[in-house]
Design a protein around this motif. Structure first.
Motif, short mmCIF file in Angstrom:
data_model
loop_
_atom_site.label_atom_id
_atom_site.label_comp_id
_atom_site.label_asym_id
_atom_site.label_seq_id
_atom_site.Cartn_x
_atom_site.Cartn_y
_atom_site.Cartn_z
N GLU A 373 0.83 -1.19 0.00
CA GLU A 373 0.00 0.00 0.00
C GLU A 373 0.88 1.25 0.00
O GLU A 373 1.88 1.32 0.71
CB GLU A 373 -0.92 0.01 1.23
CG GLU A 373 -1.97 -1.09 1.22
CD GLU A 373 -2.91 -0.98 2.41
OE1 GLU A 373 -2.68 -0.08 3.26
OE2 GLU A 373 -3.85 -1.78 2.49
N TYR A 374 0.48 2.23 -0.83
CA TYR A 374 1.21 3.49 -0.92
C TYR A 374 0.28 4.62 -0.50
O TYR A 374 -0.90 4.64 -0.86
CB TYR A 374 1.70 3.74 -2.36
CG TYR A 374 2.78 2.78 -2.82
CD1 TYR A 374 4.12 3.11 -2.65
CD2 TYR A 374 2.46 1.57 -3.44
CE1 TYR A 374 5.13 2.27 -3.08
CE2 TYR A 374 3.46 0.72 -3.89
CZ TYR A 374 4.79 1.06 -3.70
OH TYR A 374 5.78 0.22 -4.13
N LEU A 375 0.83 5.59 0.25
CA LEU A 375 0.06 6.76 0.62
C LEU A 375 -0.08 7.73 -0.55
O LEU A 375 -1.03 8.49 -0.64
CB LEU A 375 0.72 7.47 1.81
CG LEU A 375 0.75 6.67 3.13
CD1 LEU A 375 1.52 7.45 4.19
CD2 LEU A 375 -0.67 6.36 3.60
N ARG A 376 0.89 7.73 -1.46
CA ARG A 376 0.85 8.56 -2.67
C ARG A 376 1.58 7.80 -3.77
O ARG A 376 2.27 6.81 -3.51
CB ARG A 376 1.53 9.92 -2.44
CG ARG A 376 3.01 9.82 -2.14
CD ARG A 376 3.68 11.18 -2.14
NE ARG A 376 5.12 11.08 -1.86
CZ ARG A 376 6.04 10.83 -2.78
NH1 ARG A 376 5.68 10.63 -4.07
NH2 ARG A 376 7.31 10.74 -2.46
N GLU A 377 1.44 8.29 -4.98
CA GLU A 377 2.16 7.67 -6.09
C GLU A 377 3.66 7.86 -5.88
O GLU A 377 4.13 9.01 -5.75
CB GLU A 377 1.73 8.31 -7.41
CG GLU A 377 2.31 7.60 -8.63
CD GLU A 377 1.84 8.22 -9.94
OE1 GLU A 377 1.51 7.48 -10.87
OE2 GLU A 377 1.82 9.47 -10.01
N PRO A 378 4.43 6.79 -5.83
CA PRO A 378 5.85 6.92 -5.47
C PRO A 378 6.71 7.37 -6.65
O PRO A 378 7.58 6.63 -7.14
CB PRO A 378 6.22 5.51 -5.02
CG PRO A 378 5.32 4.63 -5.82
CD PRO A 378 4.03 5.38 -5.98
N VAL A 379 6.50 8.61 -7.12
CA VAL A 379 7.32 9.18 -8.19
C VAL A 379 7.73 10.59 -7.80
O VAL A 379 7.01 11.28 -7.08
CB VAL A 379 6.59 9.19 -9.55
CG1 VAL A 379 6.27 7.78 -10.01
CG2 VAL A 379 5.34 10.05 -9.49
N SER A 380 8.88 11.01 -8.30
CA SER A 380 9.37 12.38 -8.05
C SER A 380 9.76 13.01 -9.38
O SER A 380 10.38 12.37 -10.23
CB SER A 380 10.59 12.35 -7.12
OG SER A 380 10.23 11.85 -5.85
N TRP A 381 9.41 14.30 -9.54
CA TRP A 381 9.73 15.04 -10.76
C TRP A 381 10.87 16.02 -10.48
O TRP A 381 10.99 16.56 -9.39
CB TRP A 381 8.50 15.84 -11.23
CG TRP A 381 7.39 15.00 -11.77
CD1 TRP A 381 6.35 14.47 -11.08
CD2 TRP A 381 7.23 14.60 -13.12
NE1 TRP A 381 5.53 13.76 -11.90
CE2 TRP A 381 6.05 13.82 -13.18
CE3 TRP A 381 7.95 14.82 -14.30
CZ2 TRP A 381 5.58 13.27 -14.37
CZ3 TRP A 381 7.47 14.27 -15.48
CH2 TRP A 381 6.30 13.50 -15.52
N SER A 382 11.70 16.26 -11.49
CA SER A 382 12.77 17.25 -11.38
C SER A 382 13.08 17.81 -12.76
O SER A 382 12.75 17.20 -13.79
CB SER A 382 14.03 16.63 -10.77
OG SER A 382 14.51 15.57 -11.61
N ILE A 383 13.70 19.01 -12.78
CA ILE A 383 14.10 19.65 -14.04
C ILE A 383 15.58 19.35 -14.26
O ILE A 383 16.40 19.48 -13.35
CB ILE A 383 13.88 21.17 -13.99
CG1 ILE A 383 12.40 21.47 -13.72
CG2 ILE A 383 14.30 21.81 -15.32
CD1 ILE A 383 11.46 20.93 -14.76
N VAL A 384 15.94 18.96 -15.47
CA VAL A 384 17.32 18.55 -15.76
C VAL A 384 18.24 19.77 -15.88
O VAL A 384 19.30 19.83 -15.25
CB VAL A 384 17.37 17.71 -17.05
CG1 VAL A 384 18.82 17.38 -17.42
CG2 VAL A 384 16.54 16.43 -16.90
N GLU A 385 17.85 20.78 -16.67
CA GLU A 385 18.72 21.93 -16.92
C GLU A 385 18.44 23.05 -15.91
O GLU A 385 17.30 23.24 -15.48
CB GLU A 385 18.52 22.49 -18.34
CG GLU A 385 18.86 21.51 -19.46
CD GLU A 385 17.68 20.65 -19.87
OE1 GLU A 385 17.86 19.81 -20.76
OE2 GLU A 385 16.58 20.80 -19.27
N ALA A 386 19.47 23.80 -15.57
CA ALA A 386 19.29 24.98 -14.72
C ALA A 386 18.57 26.06 -15.52
O ALA A 386 18.81 26.24 -16.71
CB ALA A 386 20.65 25.49 -14.23
N GLY A 387 17.68 26.77 -14.86
CA GLY A 387 16.96 27.85 -15.51
C GLY A 387 15.93 27.39 -16.52
O GLY A 387 15.54 28.14 -17.41
N ALA A 388 15.51 26.14 -16.40
CA ALA A 388 14.59 25.57 -17.38
C ALA A 388 13.15 25.55 -16.90
O ALA A 388 12.32 24.82 -17.44
CB ALA A 388 15.04 24.15 -17.74
#
Length: 431
Positions: A373-388
């Motif tokens: 059981e998961y409390l939330r979807e176990p994924v994380s988002w991030s931006i690859v380039e600086a200033g993007a």
């Protein structure tokens, strides 16, 4: 008459007797050359199975003929004396009422199959029913050269790539063919099995559009997308042409799953998802599959991936053939200690458009292990380039004010080695 005159007269008579009998009687010499027999055409009519009891009609530059196919689809026509090539052959498959044609430039073997129909259509750039109904043998003679026939076969093979591998068949027209029959379905040779595959791959509603496409100077897919008018050329390369681009319907390709873990030699079907543009005829999905690493396993034309026996990280690429610059890559981790559960991750789109300063919601899908059981979807988002730009935990992306090409990464929290990357095109739509 003296003795000398008698001797002379006798000698003349002896010599001339080869042509005329002495004493005034004559014989006629037959100077007419014997008539040479006409060409003989023989072959097999088949379309997955032998075509039995069908009439084969032949029209030649001079002389015509007809015969009926035997129980194994074979036929033989001995044309009348004085007949001359080239010839056009036609038969009708009673199983589906499709006509099959072939062009014979020499006597001997000439088959009638869907492949000869496609080759002849491509060679003449015309509907072969019309060619047979009113053949222009001067045009046929000029067109049906060895080089042009070879080029036409290469074009047909290129159009069928992904549906059928014809590389082992060097000659569609005259390679001897042994067809399977209803009484002996296993009797067919390699060429016959190729026809079986083609028959299964081409649905009824795709066969005629394919033939229509082969009559065009450039047999391929024409579409309008982000970069304007794009034509899939005969050489398999993208050719640009004039015309407005449709920013709203930018071409896309995505793969599902975008990341997964497999055991050595494990199998997984990877699916490509593309946008099919309106008013464009597709005979198959215009996608080419490739394993990036030389030792990274193998993948079939329909996306079935087989992992290598060696553990490691590998990549499978799906490339659009109508927009060759567009591709999507699936990450494959081969692990000897992989559990029975195979974790996957997919993104809704690998390529998205957004205006400068605008927002877009990116979405990832994962599968869940059983009994967890998961409390939330176990994924994380991030931006690859600086200033993007910026992206929220839920995947809502806010673009920077500067146009450019940027990337967002989504990663599984429970299996950190599993991730996917989304390409973000930040730009104003064209006026």
């Amino acid at each position: 008459m003296n003795a000398r005159q008698l001797i002379l007269t006798g000698s003349i008579c002896l010599i001339s007797s080869l042509l005329l009998a002495c004493g005034g009687a004559s014989s006629t010499l037959n100077t007419q050359a014997p008539q040479v027999a006409g060409p003989t055409l023989r072959g097999t009519a088949a379309a997955g199975l032998a075509i039995v009891g069908a009439i084969v009609n032949v029209k030649c530059r001079s002389g015509n003929g007809a015969t009926k196919t035997a129980i194994d689809g074979t036929f033989e026509i001995s044309l009348p004396a004085g007949s001359s090539l080239p010839c056009v052959l036609e038969t009708t498959n009673p199983g589906n009422s499709r006509t099959l044609h072939a062009i014979a430039t020499s006597d001997g073997t000439i088959n009638l199959t869907p492949l000869t129909e496609m080759l002849s259509t491509r060679l003449m750039l015309a509907d072969m029913n019309k060619v047979f109904a009113n053949p222009d043998f001067d045009t046929i003679s000029k067109t049906a050269t060895a080089g042009n026939i070879k080029a036409a076969q290469a074009d047909v093979s290129a159009v069928l790539s992904g549906l059928l591998d014809t590389s082992s068949l060097s000659d569609f027209l005259s390679r001897p063919l042994k067809a399977a029959t209803t009484a002996n379905p296993g009797a067919g040779d390699t060429q016959d099995k190729m026809l079986d595959t083609l028959n299964l791959a081409l649905a009824n509603n795709l066969y005629q559009p394919l033939l229509n496409m082969l009559t065009k100077t450039t047999p391929g897919i024409m579409a309008f997308g982000r970069h304007g008018c794009v034509v899939m050329g005969e050489d398999g390369k993208s050719l640009s042409c004039s015309g407005p681009g449709l920013w709203e319907t930018a071409a896309r390709i995505d793969v599902f799953p975008a990341a997964l873990i497999l055991e050595p030699a494990g199998k997984q079907v990877i699916t490509a998802k593309i946008d099919y543009l309106q008013n464009v005829e597709y005979i198959r999905q215009p996608v080419k599959w490739q394993v990036v690493e030389a030792d990274g396993g193998s993948i079939s034309s329909n996306g079935e991936y087989t992992a290598p026996s060696k553990a490691g990280i590998y990549h499978v690429r799906a490339q659009r053939e109508d927009f060759p610059t567009l591709s999507a890559t699936a990450l494959v981790i081969v692990n000897t200690t992989s559990p029975g559960f195979v974790p996957t991750l997919s993104v809704a789109h690998h390529i998205v458009n957004v205006m400068p300063g605008g927002n877009i919601a990116l979405k990832a899908d994962i599968n869940y292990p059983p009994n967890v059981e998961y409390l939330r979807e176990p994924v994380s988002w991030s931006i690859v380039e600086a200033g993007a730009g910026e992206i929220s935990l839920q995947g809502v992306y806010t673009a920077p004010t500067k146009s450019g090409v940027y990337h967002a990464k989504v990663q599984r929290d429970d299996f950190p080695s599993i991730y996917a990357v989304v390409e973000i095109l930040v730009n104003y739509p064209p006026d």
